[in-house]
Design a protein around this motif. Structure first.
Motif, PDB file in Angstrom:
ATOM      1  N   SER A  28       0.827  -1.193   0.000  1.00 20.07           N
ATOM      2  CA  SER A  28       0.000   0.000   0.000  1.00 20.07           C
ATOM      3  C   SER A  28       0.867   1.250   0.000  1.00 20.07           C
ATOM      4  O   SER A  28       1.961   1.268   0.553  1.00 20.07           O
ATOM      5  N   SER A  29       0.376   2.310  -0.619  1.00 17.64           N
ATOM      6  CA  SER A  29       1.101   3.579  -0.583  1.00 17.64           C
ATOM      7  C   SER A  29       0.645   4.437   0.594  1.00 17.64           C
ATOM      8  O   SER A  29       1.158   5.527   0.798  1.00 17.64           O
ATOM      9  N   ASN A  30      -0.324   3.962   1.373  1.00 14.02           N
ATOM     10  CA  ASN A  30      -0.794   4.641   2.576  1.00 14.02           C
ATOM     11  C   ASN A  30      -0.435   3.775   3.779  1.00 14.02           C
ATOM     12  O   ASN A  30      -1.147   2.845   4.116  1.00 14.02           O
ATOM     13  N   VAL A  31       0.696   4.102   4.398  1.00 18.63           N
ATOM     14  CA  VAL A  31       1.201   3.295   5.509  1.00 18.63           C
ATOM     15  C   VAL A  31       1.578   4.207   6.669  1.00 18.63           C
ATOM     16  O   VAL A  31       2.255   5.216   6.493  1.00 18.63           O
ATOM     17  N   LEU A  32       1.135   3.837   7.853  1.00 18.88           N
ATOM     18  CA  LEU A  32       1.528   4.504   9.081  1.00 18.88           C
ATOM     19  C   LEU A  32       2.315   3.477   9.892  1.00 18.88           C
ATOM     20  O   LEU A  32       1.819   2.389  10.164  1.00 18.88           O
ATOM     21  N   SER A  33       3.537   3.831  10.247  1.00 19.72           N
ATOM     22  CA  SER A  33       4.379   2.898  10.991  1.00 19.72           C
ATOM     23  C   SER A  33       5.124   3.646  12.076  1.00 19.72           C
ATOM     24  O   SER A  33       5.159   4.875  12.097  1.00 19.72           O
ATOM     25  N   GLY A  34       5.725   2.906  12.966  1.00 21.73           N
ATOM     26  CA  GLY A  34       6.483   3.518  14.036  1.00 21.73           C
ATOM     27  C   GLY A  34       6.955   2.492  15.031  1.00 21.73           C
ATOM     28  O   GLY A  34       6.865   1.283  14.798  1.00 21.73           O
ATOM     29  N   THR A  35       7.458   2.982  16.148  1.00 21.75           N
ATOM     30  CA  THR A  35       7.970   2.144  17.220  1.00 21.75           C
ATOM     31  C   THR A  35       7.286   2.538  18.518  1.00 21.75           C
ATOM     32  O   THR A  35       7.072   3.719  18.772  1.00 21.75           O
ATOM     33  N   VAL A  36       6.964   1.541  19.335  1.00 21.98           N
ATOM     34  CA  VAL A  36       6.392   1.793  20.660  1.00 21.98           C
ATOM     35  C   VAL A  36       7.444   1.413  21.698  1.00 21.98           C
ATOM     36  O   VAL A  36       8.000   0.309  21.650  1.00 21.98           O
ATOM     37  N   SER A  37       7.722   2.343  22.604  1.00 26.31           N
ATOM     38  CA  SER A  37       8.691   2.066  23.656  1.00 26.31           C
ATOM     39  C   SER A  37       8.215   2.700  24.968  1.00 26.31           C
ATOM     40  O   SER A  37       7.429   3.631  24.978  1.00 26.31           O
ATOM     41  N   VAL A  38       8.713   2.138  26.066  1.00 24.70           N
ATOM     42  CA  VAL A  38       8.459   2.680  27.399  1.00 24.70           C
ATOM     43  C   VAL A  38       9.830   2.984  27.994  1.00 24.70           C
ATOM     44  O   VAL A  38      10.656   2.084  28.146  1.00 24.70           O
ATOM     45  N   GLY A  39      10.073   4.263  28.248  1.00 23.92           N
ATOM     46  CA  GLY A  39      11.371   4.663  28.781  1.00 23.92           C
ATOM     47  C   GLY A  39      12.516   4.293  27.860  1.00 23.92           C
ATOM     48  O   GLY A  39      13.600   3.964  28.321  1.00 23.92           O
ATOM     49  N   GLY A  40      12.270   4.296  26.556  1.00 23.74           N
ATOM     50  CA  GLY A  40      13.311   3.964  25.583  1.00 23.74           C
ATOM     51  C   GLY A  40      13.438   2.484  25.276  1.00 23.74           C
ATOM     52  O   GLY A  40      14.194   2.099  24.384  1.00 23.74           O
ATOM     53  N   ASP A 129       6.657   6.953  22.510  1.00 24.58           N
ATOM     54  CA  ASP A 129       7.585   6.700  23.608  1.00 24.58           C
ATOM     55  C   ASP A 129       6.932   7.161  24.901  1.00 24.58           C
ATOM     56  O   ASP A 129       6.752   8.356  25.124  1.00 24.58           O
ATOM     57  N   ILE A 130       6.564   6.217  25.706  1.00 23.14           N
ATOM     58  CA  ILE A 130       5.917   6.502  26.981  1.00 23.14           C
ATOM     59  C   ILE A 130       7.008   6.640  28.037  1.00 23.14           C
ATOM     60  O   ILE A 130       7.868   5.757  28.167  1.00 23.14           O
ATOM     61  N   LYS A 131       6.987   7.728  28.755  1.00 23.06           N
ATOM     62  CA  LYS A 131       8.022   8.006  29.781  1.00 23.06           C
ATOM     63  C   LYS A 131       7.694   7.335  31.085  1.00 23.06           C
ATOM     64  O   LYS A 131       6.609   7.137  31.473  1.00 23.06           O
TER      65      LYS A 131
END
Length: 131
Positions: A28-40, A129-131
């Motif tokens: 797909s040309s419509n993509v939302l991506s990322g990384t989930v982290s807690v305190g890095g 990124d959740i602190k």
């Protein structure tokens, strides 16, 4: 004349089979991506849910905390996080060590947690990124 048309049909069919209809990467040309982290620290096996006014889409994070959503709703999105791990027994408070990784605070399991992103289409990145 008929051979020319037949040749064009065969070449077109071959190109569709070889390259597909989804662009050069077949996706797909419509993509939302990322990384989930807690305190890095990346969070694995977490369901990331993007909720928009026209629908919602979800994706599971991998071992590096990365997620990828194809064709998310356009516009303002709210995010909700849901652990795929079974809930702890009653009276037990999990820690990062006992859960095998960072623990998501309960506040992020509802859509009104402050996590939002305005998605306008295309390939976009939204890191959480959740602190």
């Amino acid at each position: 004349m008929i051979y020319t048309r037949l040749f064009l049909v065969l070449v077109s069919s071959f190109c569709l089979i070889l390259f597909g209809c989804g662009g050069p990467d077949g996706g797909s040309s419509n993509v939302l991506s990322g990384t989930v982290s807690v305190g890095g620290q990346p969070v694995k096996e977490l369901n990331v849910i993007a909720i928009g006014s026209t629908g919602q889409v979800s994706a599971l994070t991998n071992a590096q905390g990365r997620y990828r959503m194809e064709n998310p709703p356009k516009g303002a999105l709210k995010f909700q996080l849901a652990s795929m791990a079974p809930p702890p027994p009653p009276g037990f408070t999990p820690s990062a060590r006992s859960a095998g990784g960072p623990v998501i605070p309960p506040k992020y399991t509802t859509p009104d947690n402050g996590l939002s992103f305005d998605y306008s289409g295309g390939n976009k990145t939204f890191n959480i990124d959740i602190k």
